[in-house]
Design an enzyme around this catalytic site. Structure first.
Site, PDB file in Angstrom:
ATOM      1  N   GLY A  11       0.824  -1.219   0.000  1.00 16.53           N
ATOM      2  CA  GLY A  11       0.000   0.000   0.000  1.00 16.53           C
ATOM      3  C   GLY A  11       0.845   1.250   0.000  1.00 16.53           C
ATOM      4  O   GLY A  11       1.841   1.349   0.741  1.00 16.53           O
ATOM      5  N   VAL A  15      -0.873   6.713   4.359  1.00 17.71           N
ATOM      6  CA  VAL A  15       0.126   6.272   5.344  1.00 17.71           C
ATOM      7  C   VAL A  15       1.394   5.764   4.645  1.00 17.71           C
ATOM      8  O   VAL A  15       2.511   6.094   5.055  1.00 17.71           O
ATOM      9  CB  VAL A  15      -0.458   5.181   6.277  1.00 17.71           C
ATOM     10  CG1 VAL A  15       0.561   4.780   7.331  1.00 17.71           C
ATOM     11  CG2 VAL A  15      -1.735   5.672   6.950  1.00 17.71           C
ATOM     12  N   GLY A  16       1.205   4.997   3.569  1.00 17.96           N
ATOM     13  CA  GLY A  16       2.361   4.474   2.836  1.00 17.96           C
ATOM     14  C   GLY A  16       3.292   5.593   2.393  1.00 17.96           C
ATOM     15  O   GLY A  16       4.518   5.489   2.538  1.00 17.96           O
ATOM     16  N   ILE A 138      -0.065   8.767  18.493  1.00 21.37           N
ATOM     17  CA  ILE A 138       0.108   8.687  19.956  1.00 21.37           C
ATOM     18  C   ILE A 138       0.632   7.287  20.309  1.00 21.37           C
ATOM     19  O   ILE A 138      -0.014   6.299  19.971  1.00 21.37           O
ATOM     20  CB  ILE A 138      -1.229   8.918  20.701  1.00 21.37           C
ATOM     21  CG1 ILE A 138      -1.913  10.192  20.219  1.00 21.37           C
ATOM     22  CG2 ILE A 138      -1.009   8.929  22.207  1.00 21.37           C
ATOM     23  CD1 ILE A 138      -3.306  10.407  20.815  1.00 21.37           C
ATOM     24  N   GLY A 189     -11.355  17.073   4.440  1.00 19.68           N
ATOM     25  CA  GLY A 189     -10.672  15.779   4.297  1.00 19.68           C
ATOM     26  C   GLY A 189     -10.594  14.995   5.593  1.00 19.68           C
ATOM     27  O   GLY A 189      -9.836  14.031   5.698  1.00 19.68           O
ATOM     28  N   LYS A 207     -10.927   0.242  17.914  1.00 19.47           N
ATOM     29  CA  LYS A 207      -9.740   0.679  18.662  1.00 19.47           C
ATOM     30  C   LYS A 207      -9.895   0.363  20.156  1.00 19.47           C
ATOM     31  O   LYS A 207      -8.917   0.002  20.823  1.00 19.47           O
ATOM     32  CB  LYS A 207      -9.520   2.171  18.448  1.00 19.47           C
ATOM     33  CG  LYS A 207      -9.151   2.483  17.000  1.00 19.47           C
ATOM     34  CD  LYS A 207      -9.278   3.949  16.691  1.00 19.47           C
ATOM     35  CE  LYS A 207      -8.921   4.247  15.243  1.00 19.47           C
ATOM     36  NZ  LYS A 207      -9.295   5.601  14.834  1.00 19.47           N
TER      37      LYS A 207
HETATM   38  N1  LIG Z   1      -4.981   7.536   6.943  1.00 21.62           N
HETATM   39  C1  LIG Z   1      -4.706   7.598   8.222  1.00 21.62           C
HETATM   40  O1  LIG Z   1      -4.485   8.682   8.785  1.00 21.62           O
HETATM   41  C2  LIG Z   1      -4.631   6.332   9.037  1.00 21.62           C
HETATM   42  C3  LIG Z   1      -4.401   6.413  10.425  1.00 21.62           C
HETATM   43  C4  LIG Z   1      -4.270   5.236  11.173  1.00 21.62           C
HETATM   44  C5  LIG Z   1      -4.389   4.012  10.536  1.00 21.62           C
HETATM   45  N2  LIG Z   1      -4.649   3.967   9.187  1.00 21.62           N
HETATM   46  C6  LIG Z   1      -4.777   2.650   8.564  1.00 21.62           C
HETATM   47  O2  LIG Z   1      -3.708   2.514   7.611  1.00 21.62           O
HETATM   48  C7  LIG Z   1      -4.138   1.727   6.510  1.00 21.62           C
HETATM   49  C8  LIG Z   1      -3.907   2.508   5.211  1.00 21.62           C
HETATM   50  O3  LIG Z   1      -4.676   3.697   5.245  1.00 21.62           O
HETATM   51  P1  LIG Z   1      -4.485   4.848   4.133  1.00 21.62           P
HETATM   52  O4  LIG Z   1      -5.281   5.999   4.611  1.00 21.62           O
HETATM   53  O5  LIG Z   1      -3.064   5.013   3.818  1.00 21.62           O
HETATM   54  O6  LIG Z   1      -5.247   4.176   2.884  1.00 21.62           O
HETATM   55  P2  LIG Z   1      -5.254   4.676   1.380  1.00 21.62           P
HETATM   56  O7  LIG Z   1      -4.813   6.081   1.278  1.00 21.62           O
HETATM   57  O8  LIG Z   1      -6.566   4.294   0.803  1.00 21.62           O
HETATM   58  O9  LIG Z   1      -4.112   3.778   0.684  1.00 21.62           O
HETATM   59  C9  LIG Z   1      -4.256   2.405   0.449  1.00 21.62           C
HETATM   60  C10 LIG Z   1      -3.109   1.952  -0.436  1.00 21.62           C
HETATM   61  O10 LIG Z   1      -3.163   0.547  -0.567  1.00 21.62           O
HETATM   62  C11 LIG Z   1      -3.218   0.191  -1.947  1.00 21.62           C
HETATM   63  N3  LIG Z   1      -4.159  -0.916  -2.059  1.00 21.62           N
HETATM   64  C12 LIG Z   1      -5.369  -1.038  -1.496  1.00 21.62           C
HETATM   65  N4  LIG Z   1      -5.933  -2.209  -1.805  1.00 21.62           N
HETATM   66  C13 LIG Z   1      -5.039  -2.843  -2.576  1.00 21.62           C
HETATM   67  C14 LIG Z   1      -5.024  -4.104  -3.239  1.00 21.62           C
HETATM   68  N5  LIG Z   1      -6.060  -4.931  -3.151  1.00 21.62           N
HETATM   69  N6  LIG Z   1      -3.926  -4.451  -3.948  1.00 21.62           N
HETATM   70  C15 LIG Z   1      -2.882  -3.603  -4.060  1.00 21.62           C
HETATM   71  N7  LIG Z   1      -2.830  -2.397  -3.459  1.00 21.62           N
HETATM   72  C16 LIG Z   1      -3.898  -2.027  -2.737  1.00 21.62           C
HETATM   73  C17 LIG Z   1      -3.695   1.411  -2.712  1.00 21.62           C
HETATM   74  O11 LIG Z   1      -3.157   1.381  -4.002  1.00 21.62           O
HETATM   75  P3  LIG Z   1      -3.361   2.567  -5.068  1.00 21.62           P
HETATM   76  O12 LIG Z   1      -2.555   3.728  -4.525  1.00 21.62           O
HETATM   77  O13 LIG Z   1      -2.791   2.055  -6.336  1.00 21.62           O
HETATM   78  O14 LIG Z   1      -4.820   2.838  -5.105  1.00 21.62           O
HETATM   79  C18 LIG Z   1      -3.128   2.535  -1.851  1.00 21.62           C
HETATM   80  O15 LIG Z   1      -1.825   2.816  -2.255  1.00 21.62           O
HETATM   81  C19 LIG Z   1      -5.580   1.368   6.794  1.00 21.62           C
HETATM   82  O16 LIG Z   1      -5.628   0.120   7.435  1.00 21.62           O
HETATM   83  C20 LIG Z   1      -6.045   2.444   7.753  1.00 21.62           C
HETATM   84  O17 LIG Z   1      -7.098   2.038   8.615  1.00 21.62           O
HETATM   85  C21 LIG Z   1      -4.765   5.084   8.433  1.00 21.62           C
END
Ligand SMILES: NC(=O)c1ccc[n+]([C@@H]2O[C@H](COP(=O)([O-])OP(=O)(O)OC[C@H]3O[C@@H](n4cnc5c(N)ncnc54)[C@H](OP(=O)(O)O)[C@@H]3O)[C@@H](O)[C@H]2O)c1
Length: 445
Positions: A11, A15-16, A138, A189, A207
Site C-alpha cells: 500500500g 500512510v504508505g 500517539i 478531508g 480501537k
Molecule cells: N490515513 C490515516 O491517517 C490512518 C491512520 C491510522 C491508521 N490507518 C490505517 O492505515 C491503513 C492505510 O490507510 P491509508 O489511509 O493510507 O489508505 P489509502 O490512502 O486508501 O491507501 C491504500 C493503499 O493501498 C493500496 N491498495 C489497497 N488495496 C489494494 C489491493 N487490493 N492491492 C494492491 N494495493 C492495494 C492502494 O493502491 P493505489 O494507490 O494504487 O490505489 C493505496 O496505495 C488502513 O488500514 C487504515 O485504517 C490510516
C-alpha cells in the site's frame, strides 16, 4: 536479518507515502538508532501503476503483484498499510509463514483477527506490531504494554476517532448542526464520503477492543462493545450540556472491576474541567487510570500521513533492534484471560443526562420526577423552561449515579407517562470525581 534491512510495503496511499517520507528523510537517525548499515525499501504493492504519486520513489519499485513482496527472500520486514480485511489478512499470513516480520496500521484487521495473526507470528518466530492502529501518532499501545506495565489499569477513556471529534468540536464551538459539521469535515478531508464507520462509532469500537485487550489482558470482542453513534446528536443538547458545565464527546470507555469488564463507545457528557474536554478538532487522546499511577493522559494527532507513519516506523525500529540485539520480543502482547466476564447492566454505574418535552400542566413535573425517585434515583442538576409553542415545557435532568438496568427501566417508565410528549435525548455523563476509582492505595501517595 543481515546488517542491511530490506522492507516491503503493501500500500502506498496516505500512510504508505508518509512511511516512505520518514524512511528516506530520517534515514540517518534510523541507522543510528538501530545500528544497521542501511534500511532500504525494496518493493511496494499498489493497485494502479499509473497513479501520480508524491515523493521520489523509483517507479520500478512499484508492483501489482503481492508475491513480489511476500515471496522475496531478501525482504526481512513487511509493512501492511493497504487496509481492508480479507486480502490484507491473507498477505500477512503468507508473509509470516515466509518468516517476515510485520508492522501494520490496520485496526479493522487487528480488532477482528489480531489473536490469530499473533499466534501465526509466534509460531513463525516473527514480530507483529500494530502501534499505529490506535490513535495514529500517539504511542498509546507501547505506553500500556511497557510504560505502565507494572500497574493495574482499571479505566480508559479515549477520544480515538478524529472525524467525530472534529464534528463535535465544530458543533460545540461554532453551533453547527450535525449535517453542517459533517459537510465541513468532508470538505476538510477529515471524513470519508461514506462516514458511517466513524459517526456510528464502529471505528472507535475497533480501537477500544485493541486497548481493552492490551490494557486489561481481557478477551474482548467487537460484539462485546456497547455501541451508540453520534448521528442523532443535536446542537440543542450540546448547548444544554454547556449550560450545565459539560462537553459532549464520542468516548470509547473501557473499565474493569471485580464484577467484570465493560467496553462502550457512545456520545458522553464530560465536565468541562476534565482534560478530555480540551481535546479539540481532529486530535485524539486516551485518558488512562492506573491503580498505582493514578490519572494519566496521552494526547496527539490520531491520523494523517506523517503522524501515523511515525508510529509505523517506530515499530520498524523496535523490530530491528529486537532482532539485531536478540532481546526477546520487540513488544510483549499480554496473555489474554480467556475467562473474561463482561459486566452486567446492573454493575455499570454512571450519571445520566435526559432531555424531555413534557405537557405543561399542573402536576406534570411531579409525576415525571416521581419516576426517578421511586427508583431511588435523585437529580444532580435540573433545567425546566417553557417551549415557544404547544403548551410544552422542556426539561433537562442530570441524575446522580445509577446503574444501567435501573436507568433503562426509568426510561421505559417515563415513556409510558401521558404527561411526557417525547424523550428527546439521553446521554451518559462521565469523568467526575466519583469516577476516579477508590482502590488506589493512598498510603503511598
Ligand atoms: N490515513 C490515516 O491517517 C490512518 C491512520 C491510522 C491508521 N490507518 C490505517 O492505515 C491503513 C492505510 O490507510 P491509508 O489511509 O493510507 O489508505 P489509502 O490512502 O486508501 O491507501 C491504500 C493503499 O493501498 C493500496 N491498495 C489497497 N488495496 C489494494 C489491493 N487490493 N492491492 C494492491 N494495493 C492495494 C492502494 O493502491 P493505489 O494507490 O494504487 O490505489 C493505496 O496505495 C488502513 O488500514 C487504515 O485504517 C490510516
Amino acid at each position: 536479518m543481515s546488517n542491511k534491512i530490506s522492507i516491503g510495503i503493501l500500500g502506498l496511499g496516505t500512510v504508505g507515502s508518509g512511511i516512505i517520507h520518514i524512511l528516506e528523510n530520517h534515514k540517518k537517525e534510523l541507522i543510528a538508532k538501530t545500528g544497521v548499515a542501511d534500511v532500504e525499501i525494496r518493493k511496494v504493492l499498489v493497485r494502479d501503476l499509473e497513479k501520480n504519486r508524491d515523493g521520489n520513489l523509483d517507479s520500478d519499485m512499484l508492483t501489482l503483484n503481492a508475491e513480489d513482496v511476500l515471496e522475496d527472500p531478501e525482504i526481512d520486514l513487511v509493512i501492511e498499510v493497504m487496509g481492508g480485511i480479507d486480502e490484507a489478512k491473507q498477505h500477512m499470513e503468507k508473509a509470516l509463514k515466509n518468516k517476515k516480520h510485520i508492522v501494520t496500521a490496520n485496526k479493522d484487521l487487528i480488532a477482528l483477527h489480531g489473536d490469530e495473526l499473533l499466534e501465526i507470528a509466534a509460531a513463525n518466530h516473527c514480530e507483529l506490531l500494530y502501534e499505529a492502529s490506535v490513535a495514529g501518532g500517539i504511542p498509546i499501545l507501547r505506553s500500556l504494554t511497557e510504560g505502565l506495565a507494572s500497574d493495574r489499569i482499571t479505566k480508559m477513556m479515549g477520544i480515538v476517532n478524529g472525524t467525530t471529534n472534529y464534528m463535535l468540536s465544530k458543533m460545540t464551538r461554532e453551533g453547527l448542526n450535525y449535517e453542517e459539521a459533517l459537510q465541513q469535515a468532508q470538505d476538510q478531508g477529515f471524513a470519508e464520503s461514506d462516514p458511517t464507520a466513524d459517526v456510528e462509532g464502529l471505528d472507535a469500537a475497533r480501537k477500544m477492543v485493541i486497548l481493552a485487550r492490551l490494557g486489561f489482558s481481557a478477551s474482548v470482542q467487537l460484539d462485546d462493545v456497547y455501541l451508540r453513534g453520534m448521528s442523532t446528536v443535536t446542537a440543542e443538547d450540546i448547548a444544554f450540556g454547556q449550560q450545565l458545565g459539560y462537553t459532549l464527546k464520542l468516548i470509547g470507555l473501557a473499565s474493569r472491576s471485580d464484577e467484570g469488564v465493560e467496553v462502550s463507545v457512545e456520545p458522553v457528557f464530560i465536565p468541562e474541567e476534565h482534560p478530555l474536554s480540551a481535546v479539540h478538532d481532529e486530535y485524539n487522546a486516551v485518558y488512562v487510570y492506573g491503580e498505582a499511577v493514578g490519572e494519566t493522559m496521552f494526547y496527539g494527532p490520531g491520523a494523517g500521513a506523517l503522524p501515523t507513519a511515525t508510529a509505523v516506523v517506530s515499530d520498524v525500529v523496535s523490530v530491528i533492534r529486537q532482532v539485531r540485539l536478540g532481546t526477546g520480543k520487540a513488544q510483549v502482547a499480554p496473555t489474554i484471560n480467556e475467562e473474561t466476564v463482561l459486566k452486567e447492566p446492573e454493575d455499570i454505574y454512571a450519571k445520566y443526562y435526559v432531555r424531555a418535552h413534557v405537557h405543561d400542566v399542573a402536576g406534570a413535573f411531579k409525576r415525571l420526577t416521581s419516576v426517578f425517585t421511586s427508583n431511588n434515583v435523585s437529580f444532580e442538576k435540573l433545567i425546566q423552561q417553557p417551549l415557544d409553542s404547544q403548551d410544552l415545557a422542556e426539561v433537562v435532568m442530570v441524575t446522580h449515579e445509577t446503574n444501567r438496568a435501573i436507568f433503562e427501566k426509568i426510561m421505559d417508565d417515563m415513556a409510558g407517562l401521558d404527561v411526557v410528549k417525547a424523550i428527546k435525548s439521553r446521554y451518559r455523563v462521565e469523568g467526575g470525581e466519583s469516577d476516579v476509582p477508590e482502590q488506589r492505595d493512598l498510603a503511598f501517595v
